[in-house]
Write a protein that holds these residues in place. Sequence first.
Motif, PDB file in Angstrom:
ATOM      1  N   ILE A  62      15.092  -0.766   8.854  1.00 41.51           N
ATOM      2  CA  ILE A  62      14.014   0.219   8.723  1.00 41.51           C
ATOM      3  C   ILE A  62      13.053  -0.195   7.605  1.00 41.51           C
ATOM      4  O   ILE A  62      11.829  -0.074   7.738  1.00 41.51           O
ATOM      5  CB  ILE A  62      14.598   1.619   8.436  1.00 41.51           C
ATOM      6  CG1 ILE A  62      15.360   2.128   9.663  1.00 41.51           C
ATOM      7  CG2 ILE A  62      13.497   2.600   8.047  1.00 41.51           C
ATOM      8  CD1 ILE A  62      16.087   3.435   9.422  1.00 41.51           C
ATOM      9  N   LEU A  63      13.624  -0.709   6.504  1.00 37.41           N
ATOM     10  CA  LEU A  63      12.788  -1.139   5.383  1.00 37.41           C
ATOM     11  C   LEU A  63      11.863  -2.279   5.797  1.00 37.41           C
ATOM     12  O   LEU A  63      10.661  -2.260   5.499  1.00 37.41           O
ATOM     13  CB  LEU A  63      13.676  -1.581   4.222  1.00 37.41           C
ATOM     14  CG  LEU A  63      12.947  -2.117   2.977  1.00 37.41           C
ATOM     15  CD1 LEU A  63      12.059  -1.043   2.363  1.00 37.41           C
ATOM     16  CD2 LEU A  63      13.954  -2.622   1.945  1.00 37.41           C
ATOM     17  N   VAL A  64      12.400  -3.275   6.498  1.00 36.31           N
ATOM     18  CA  VAL A  64      11.590  -4.414   6.933  1.00 36.31           C
ATOM     19  C   VAL A  64      10.485  -3.967   7.879  1.00 36.31           C
ATOM     20  O   VAL A  64       9.312  -4.335   7.714  1.00 36.31           O
ATOM     21  CB  VAL A  64      12.464  -5.492   7.590  1.00 36.31           C
ATOM     22  CG1 VAL A  64      11.593  -6.543   8.272  1.00 36.31           C
ATOM     23  CG2 VAL A  64      13.357  -6.159   6.559  1.00 36.31           C
ATOM     24  N   ALA A  65      10.855  -3.172   8.883  1.00 37.89           N
ATOM     25  CA  ALA A  65       9.864  -2.718   9.867  1.00 37.89           C
ATOM     26  C   ALA A  65       8.775  -1.889   9.205  1.00 37.89           C
ATOM     27  O   ALA A  65       7.569  -2.090   9.452  1.00 37.89           O
ATOM     28  CB  ALA A  65      10.555  -1.933  10.972  1.00 37.89           C
ATOM     29  N   GLY A  66       9.195  -0.943   8.360  1.00 35.56           N
ATOM     30  CA  GLY A  66       8.211  -0.085   7.715  1.00 35.56           C
ATOM     31  C   GLY A  66       7.293  -0.855   6.784  1.00 35.56           C
ATOM     32  O   GLY A  66       6.079  -0.629   6.758  1.00 35.56           O
ATOM     33  N   LEU A  67       7.875  -1.776   6.007  1.00 32.52           N
ATOM     34  CA  LEU A  67       7.053  -2.566   5.097  1.00 32.52           C
ATOM     35  C   LEU A  67       6.078  -3.463   5.849  1.00 32.52           C
ATOM     36  O   LEU A  67       4.902  -3.564   5.478  1.00 32.52           O
ATOM     37  CB  LEU A  67       7.952  -3.424   4.200  1.00 32.52           C
ATOM     38  CG  LEU A  67       8.392  -2.819   2.868  1.00 32.52           C
ATOM     39  CD1 LEU A  67       9.337  -3.764   2.142  1.00 32.52           C
ATOM     40  CD2 LEU A  67       7.188  -2.508   1.984  1.00 32.52           C
ATOM     41  N   ALA A  68       6.561  -4.122   6.899  1.00 33.06           N
ATOM     42  CA  ALA A  68       5.693  -5.028   7.658  1.00 33.06           C
ATOM     43  C   ALA A  68       4.508  -4.276   8.249  1.00 33.06           C
ATOM     44  O   ALA A  68       3.349  -4.709   8.134  1.00 33.06           O
ATOM     45  CB  ALA A  68       6.494  -5.728   8.751  1.00 33.06           C
ATOM     46  N   VAL A  69       4.784  -3.136   8.901  1.00 36.86           N
ATOM     47  CA  VAL A  69       3.698  -2.354   9.496  1.00 36.86           C
ATOM     48  C   VAL A  69       2.791  -1.785   8.405  1.00 36.86           C
ATOM     49  O   VAL A  69       1.563  -1.771   8.540  1.00 36.86           O
ATOM     50  CB  VAL A  69       4.265  -1.233  10.385  1.00 36.86           C
ATOM     51  CG1 VAL A  69       3.141  -0.342  10.913  1.00 36.86           C
ATOM     52  CG2 VAL A  69       5.048  -1.812  11.548  1.00 36.86           C
ATOM     53  N   GLY A  70       3.405  -1.328   7.304  1.00 41.55           N
ATOM     54  CA  GLY A  70       2.609  -0.762   6.218  1.00 41.55           C
ATOM     55  C   GLY A  70       1.694  -1.798   5.576  1.00 41.55           C
ATOM     56  O   GLY A  70       0.530  -1.520   5.269  1.00 41.55           O
ATOM     57  N   ILE A  71       2.218  -3.015   5.347  1.00 40.25           N
ATOM     58  CA  ILE A  71       1.397  -4.081   4.766  1.00 40.25           C
ATOM     59  C   ILE A  71       0.259  -4.445   5.706  1.00 40.25           C
ATOM     60  O   ILE A  71      -0.899  -4.599   5.283  1.00 40.25           O
ATOM     61  CB  ILE A  71       2.268  -5.317   4.457  1.00 40.25           C
ATOM     62  CG1 ILE A  71       3.256  -4.999   3.338  1.00 40.25           C
ATOM     63  CG2 ILE A  71       1.399  -6.515   4.078  1.00 40.25           C
ATOM     64  CD1 ILE A  71       4.320  -6.077   3.142  1.00 40.25           C
ATOM     65  N   ALA A  72       0.581  -4.593   6.995  1.00 38.75           N
ATOM     66  CA  ALA A  72      -0.462  -4.918   7.981  1.00 38.75           C
ATOM     67  C   ALA A  72      -1.525  -3.830   8.019  1.00 38.75           C
ATOM     68  O   ALA A  72      -2.733  -4.114   8.059  1.00 38.75           O
ATOM     69  CB  ALA A  72       0.164  -5.117   9.357  1.00 38.75           C
ATOM     70  N   GLY A  73      -1.085  -2.569   7.988  1.00 40.79           N
ATOM     71  CA  GLY A  73      -2.043  -1.460   8.027  1.00 40.79           C
ATOM     72  C   GLY A  73      -2.942  -1.433   6.805  1.00 40.79           C
ATOM     73  O   GLY A  73      -4.159  -1.216   6.918  1.00 40.79           O
ATOM     74  N   LEU A  74      -2.361  -1.663   5.633  1.00 38.04           N
ATOM     75  CA  LEU A  74      -3.169  -1.622   4.422  1.00 38.04           C
ATOM     76  C   LEU A  74      -4.129  -2.800   4.358  1.00 38.04           C
ATOM     77  O   LEU A  74      -5.285  -2.657   3.934  1.00 38.04           O
ATOM     78  CB  LEU A  74      -2.246  -1.626   3.194  1.00 38.04           C
ATOM     79  CG  LEU A  74      -2.890  -1.302   1.851  1.00 38.04           C
ATOM     80  CD1 LEU A  74      -3.700  -0.010   1.925  1.00 38.04           C
ATOM     81  CD2 LEU A  74      -1.830  -1.194   0.772  1.00 38.04           C
ATOM     82  N   MET A  75      -3.680  -3.972   4.800  1.00 39.48           N
ATOM     83  CA  MET A  75      -4.584  -5.116   4.851  1.00 39.48           C
ATOM     84  C   MET A  75      -5.730  -4.868   5.833  1.00 39.48           C
ATOM     85  O   MET A  75      -6.881  -5.228   5.576  1.00 39.48           O
ATOM     86  CB  MET A  75      -3.826  -6.377   5.247  1.00 39.48           C
ATOM     87  CG  MET A  75      -2.870  -6.912   4.180  1.00 39.48           C
ATOM     88  SD  MET A  75      -3.683  -7.326   2.626  1.00 39.48           S
ATOM     89  CE  MET A  75      -4.939  -8.468   3.179  1.00 39.48           C
ATOM     90  N   ALA A  76      -5.409  -4.245   6.968  1.00 37.59           N
ATOM     91  CA  ALA A  76      -6.447  -3.928   7.951  1.00 37.59           C
ATOM     92  C   ALA A  76      -7.426  -2.901   7.395  1.00 37.59           C
ATOM     93  O   ALA A  76      -8.641  -2.985   7.633  1.00 37.59           O
ATOM     94  CB  ALA A  76      -5.798  -3.400   9.232  1.00 37.59           C
ATOM     95  N   PHE A  77      -6.910  -1.944   6.641  1.00 37.96           N
ATOM     96  CA  PHE A  77      -7.770  -0.936   6.010  1.00 37.96           C
ATOM     97  C   PHE A  77      -8.775  -1.609   5.072  1.00 37.96           C
ATOM     98  O   PHE A  77      -9.979  -1.319   5.109  1.00 37.96           O
ATOM     99  CB  PHE A  77      -6.897   0.062   5.250  1.00 37.96           C
ATOM    100  CG  PHE A  77      -7.679   1.057   4.441  1.00 37.96           C
ATOM    101  CD1 PHE A  77      -8.323   2.122   5.061  1.00 37.96           C
ATOM    102  CD2 PHE A  77      -7.774   0.937   3.061  1.00 37.96           C
ATOM    103  CE1 PHE A  77      -9.049   3.048   4.311  1.00 37.96           C
ATOM    104  CE2 PHE A  77      -8.495   1.842   2.315  1.00 37.96           C
ATOM    105  CZ  PHE A  77      -9.137   2.910   2.938  1.00 37.96           C
ATOM    106  N   LEU A  78      -8.291  -2.527   4.230  1.00 37.12           N
ATOM    107  CA  LEU A  78      -9.197  -3.220   3.306  1.00 37.12           C
ATOM    108  C   LEU A  78     -10.188  -4.103   4.050  1.00 37.12           C
ATOM    109  O   LEU A  78     -11.369  -4.179   3.686  1.00 37.12           O
ATOM    110  CB  LEU A  78      -8.372  -4.067   2.327  1.00 37.12           C
ATOM    111  CG  LEU A  78      -7.452  -3.314   1.362  1.00 37.12           C
ATOM    112  CD1 LEU A  78      -6.609  -4.286   0.557  1.00 37.12           C
ATOM    113  CD2 LEU A  78      -8.254  -2.410   0.439  1.00 37.12           C
TER     114      LEU A  78
END
Length: 561
Positions: A62-78
């Motif tokens: 869960i940690l890996v999946a959440g972090l990966a999606v969260g990092i991708a989302g934040l990078m996309a936001f920027l």
Amino acid sequence: MNTAVLGWRRARRLAPVARGLAPDRPAALIAVVCLWLATVGNVALWHGLFERSLLRGVGGGILVAGLAVGIAGLMAFLSSFLAWRWTLKPVLVLWLLVSAGCTHFMLSYGMVMDPTMLVNVLQTDPHEAADLMSGRLLLNLLLLGVLPAVWVVRRPVSYGRWTGRLKGNLQTAVLSLVITVAALFGCFQPLASTARDHHEVRYLVNPLNVVYALGKVAFSAPARARGLEPVGEDAALAAPFAPAHPPLLGLVLGETARAGNFGVNGYARDTTPRLAREDIVSFRNVWSCGTSTAVSVPCMFSRLGREAFLDREQDEEGLLDVLQRAGYGVLWLDNQSGCKGVCDRVPNASTCAAGECLDAALLEGLDARLAALPAERRARGVVLVLHQMGSHGPAYHRRSSPETKRFMPECTQNELQSCTRAELVNAYDNSIAYTDHLLGATIDWLKQKEAHWRPAMLYVSDHGESLGENNLYLHGLPYAVAPDLQKRVPWITWVSPGFAHDTGLGVGCLRARADERLSHDHYFHSVLGLMGVGTSVYDAARDVFAPCRAGAKAAQASAIS
């Protein structure tokens, strides 16, 4: 509009289609790149979590999946705010190249990218950068950065009119932010536990670590740009030295020296045979202000001490300014990548303008440099600072001369992991043996001045080094999580009989205190006390030598009254 121009623009739009490439929307290109960054670009993060046993069981997944999606989302936001025709591809290419470089250094040396490390990177000179070049670095940059960047550059993108682009960018930003929040909320429990117990992991999130570090450095810059705060404006000489024999103090500023690798500190290897023949005092329990030159050097020359220095809102003058204001001649000689601002207001020179020199260059022409200082200042006394290249890695084998190499075979590679542990330690210990050679030569030079001066020498290193322990190399980790090997440094004192006599300094008393815990916080005040500089910013409680000077208690009592 000219029909030829319209035709050219239409042909340019249709060219990718003719090659069988349908144009992407900017949001699609952003999504692909950010997913790459969040997964492949964060190999160092996943490796770090695995080493800390945080990827076990359902919680780890869960940690890996959440972090990966969260990092991708934040990078996309920027990235969404820069998704315009002339900015999107350059920004994505920059993300990829920065990510590739960070991945290499985090995996190869155990580095993390925090604000201090970013300052180190920005201050790295070409010679230091060359030492870090390797085939593995170029391969990682090619596979993780250059090839994906080429794909981005060649990928056709349909931007449309600016009004539609603005609407699309806002939609991408909102959707990315929603995805980020949802992903981090979904893994909140394991993420919160990781952040609490392993807060250094946040510096492995790539390339958001660089974004954070850059923002932190940029945010602090305006506050630091308000000019220097004067320090010790009341400085005056209260030294006991006779006019015929002024003090001559050599401050040797070491680089990357581990206290535990000095033979005079009890190391199993005889790395310091030259110092062992001198009447020195070695403090064996000394701790640095930081784990990098960019932090430690300005900090140790500051009056503030580590905590106040790191929390300061404005830069101040330092030790050399106070010594010069008191009337001493001050000279900084550098065989490194600069003095980090502490010598900017005193005479200074580089001893190796072209290429890279061994530290013996610091002693070349020293008599002439001493004679060139103003006569009225020389008559009061002189402080010479010799800033070493020392044991700067990863090219440790280049920090010693052939005749001083005592431990063979040694590692001659920049890729330290490719060397055996014994070869790596041999190369590093040879650099310490060369420092021993330099300190011995410095003491010899000072002894030659005893007829007209009262010479003394202090040697203190800026920080330590990791040599593969726990898969960590070099230095620069955040202080809170850095191993002691990066923070424990040597402090060696030599004073001539005349200097000891005039100051009332008891060498035996100093030796009795050799195991007391000291730090760079003591350096500023110890030098002022040793040189007899009276000023309101002097703190006798931080003067290492004060308890061992004859009449020190009486002087302190007089100052208080």
